[in-house]
Design a protein around this motif. Structure first.
Motif, PDB file in Angstrom:
ATOM      1  N   GLU A  91       0.760  -1.197  -0.023  1.00  0.00           N
ATOM      2  CA  GLU A  91      -0.078  -0.107   0.031  1.00  0.00           C
ATOM      3  C   GLU A  91       0.823   1.387  -0.035  1.00  0.00           C
ATOM      4  O   GLU A  91       0.537   2.293  -0.865  1.00  0.00           O
ATOM      5  CB  GLU A  91      -1.118  -0.225   1.275  1.00  0.00           C
ATOM      6  CG  GLU A  91      -1.999  -1.058   1.007  1.00  0.00           C
ATOM      7  CD  GLU A  91      -1.531  -2.358   1.462  1.00  0.00           C
ATOM      8  OE1 GLU A  91      -2.421  -3.263   0.902  1.00  0.00           O
ATOM      9  OE2 GLU A  91      -0.435  -2.686   1.762  1.00  0.00           O
ATOM     10  N   ALA A  92       2.030   1.228   0.958  1.00  0.00           N
ATOM     11  CA  ALA A  92       2.914   2.336   0.860  1.00  0.00           C
ATOM     12  C   ALA A  92       3.582   2.640  -0.457  1.00  0.00           C
ATOM     13  O   ALA A  92       3.798   3.675  -1.111  1.00  0.00           O
ATOM     14  CB  ALA A  92       3.914   2.189   1.803  1.00  0.00           C
ATOM     15  N   VAL A  93       3.914   1.583  -1.203  1.00  0.00           N
ATOM     16  CA  VAL A  93       4.582   1.709  -2.387  1.00  0.00           C
ATOM     17  C   VAL A  93       3.570   2.076  -3.535  1.00  0.00           C
ATOM     18  O   VAL A  93       3.919   3.166  -4.262  1.00  0.00           O
ATOM     19  CB  VAL A  93       5.192   0.342  -2.878  1.00  0.00           C
ATOM     20  CG1 VAL A  93       5.562   0.377  -4.533  1.00  0.00           C
ATOM     21  CG2 VAL A  93       6.313  -0.216  -2.064  1.00  0.00           C
ATOM     22  N   ALA A  94       2.322   1.730  -3.419  1.00  0.00           N
ATOM     23  CA  ALA A  94       1.306   2.168  -4.323  1.00  0.00           C
ATOM     24  C   ALA A  94       0.994   3.499  -4.066  1.00  0.00           C
ATOM     25  O   ALA A  94       0.750   4.412  -5.059  1.00  0.00           O
ATOM     26  CB  ALA A  94      -0.109   1.398  -4.241  1.00  0.00           C
ATOM     27  N   ARG A  95       0.899   4.139  -2.819  1.00  0.00           N
ATOM     28  CA  ARG A  95       0.613   5.514  -2.693  1.00  0.00           C
ATOM     29  C   ARG A  95       1.688   6.542  -3.371  1.00  0.00           C
ATOM     30  O   ARG A  95       1.576   7.403  -3.845  1.00  0.00           O
ATOM     31  CB  ARG A  95       0.557   5.570  -1.066  1.00  0.00           C
ATOM     32  CG  ARG A  95      -0.835   5.231  -0.604  1.00  0.00           C
ATOM     33  CD  ARG A  95      -1.106   5.920   0.619  1.00  0.00           C
ATOM     34  NE  ARG A  95       0.179   5.560   1.658  1.00  0.00           N
ATOM     35  CZ  ARG A  95       0.145   4.580   2.605  1.00  0.00           C
ATOM     36  NH1 ARG A  95      -0.734   3.695   2.425  1.00  0.00           N
ATOM     37  NH2 ARG A  95       1.088   4.149   3.338  1.00  0.00           N
ATOM     38  N   ALA A  96       2.796   5.872  -3.159  1.00  0.00           N
ATOM     39  CA  ALA A  96       4.050   6.543  -3.824  1.00  0.00           C
ATOM     40  C   ALA A  96       4.191   7.039  -4.959  1.00  0.00           C
ATOM     41  O   ALA A  96       4.554   7.904  -5.484  1.00  0.00           O
ATOM     42  CB  ALA A  96       5.420   5.904  -3.194  1.00  0.00           C
TER      43      ALA A  96
END
Length: 288
Positions: A201-206
């Motif tokens: 999820e953090a990768v996707a948000r970035a």
């Protein structure tokens, strides 16, 4: 988790100019690290890693590299090297040339049929044993002898039975700008944050994508899963600490993103074929 990307790093068509004395280029790439920069160019590229280790990307092939890693990558094939964080200085000898650097039809002559086949096969990238050629010796020669040495190296590589293709035979380069920028950003994030609790999820948000979409993009473009690449980073970092320190394995595991020792041992064995304890013992034995 704090995410910092720094200056944008755009993967571009690299422009390579021959020197006034040579119709091809030879240079030594040195630095404290090799940073991910997805790029391509119309030249063939012969690279020998002489110092440092990390991850090599060629098309959809993602593999570890270290001293002695020797590859020939064909024109327009996306590629890059990402060094292990904090692993000291890195060095690579890089030779780049076009197919017609000795004349448009030079490699179409019958005596160079094997070399022509080599160049065609390098469209997917080829890996060779480090002893196949020694491009580091080219630099000490005058320009005519240096060019003859390159030709001799290509002949020897064309006869190397251990040549191994890298990118899959179904791989089709995806070179649009937005894809390259996103892959650059994902890899940079993972290399900066691998020791922490990185989530999909953090990768996707970035990169402003949905988790499922970013996972598919990374797999389609690099051939690796995000989780697989993250584990590779963590285990490689652990290997360095196992070799260079006498710290407890549990402490090394925690510092490399594995608070659970059992999970660390399992991932380590999957990638290295042995336990962390066995890896350290073999390394110490090899140094004696």
């Amino acid at each position: 988790m704090t995410i910092g990307f720094g200056a944008p790093m755009r993967a571009i068509l690299e422009h390579i100019e021959a020197t006034t004395q040579l119709s091809w280029t030879l240079h030594v790439r040195q630095g404290s690290h090799f940073r991910f920069a997805w790029h391509f160019h119309p030249e063939f590229e012969l690279t020998l890693i002489t110092r440092g280790s990390g991850t090599r990307f060629v098309g959809d092939c993602v593999e570890e590299y270290g001293p002695g890693d020797l590859t020939l990558i064909g024109p327009e094939m996306p590629h890059t090297y990402q060094s292990i964080p904090g692993h000291g200085r890195h060095e690579a000898i890089v030779v780049q040339f076009r197919r017609d650097f000795l004349g448009r039809d030079f490699f179409d002559r019958p005596e160079f049929a094997r070399v022509a086949s080599l160049l065609e096969r390098s469209a997917r990238g080829l890996s060779f044993p480090s002893y196949a050629v020694e491009p580091g010796e080219f630099g000490a020669l005058p320009p005519p002898e240096r060019t003859l040495a390159l030709l001799d190296a290509l002949v020897r590589l064309s006869r190397c039975a251990e040549a191994r293709p890298l990118a899959g035979d179904q791989y089709i380069p995806s070179l649009n700008g937005s894809t390259r920028d996103r892959i650059d950003a994902i890899v940079r994030l993972l290399n900066e944050e691998y020791a922490g609790p990185v989530t999909l999820e953090a990768v996707a948000r970035a990169v402003h994508m949905a988790p499922a979409s970013v996972s598919r993009l990374f797999r389609r473009t690099t051939g690796a899963t995000i989780t697989g690449y993250l584990n590779m980073l963590r285990v490689n970092a652990a290997c360095r600490l196992l070799r260079e320190t006498d710290r407890r394995i549990s402490a090394i595991a925690a510092d490399c993103g594995y608070p659970n020792l059992s999970n660390f041992n399992r991932r380590f064995r999957e990638l290295k074929g042995m336990s962390p304890r066995e890896y350290r013992a073999r390394w110490q034995c090899a140094r004696r």
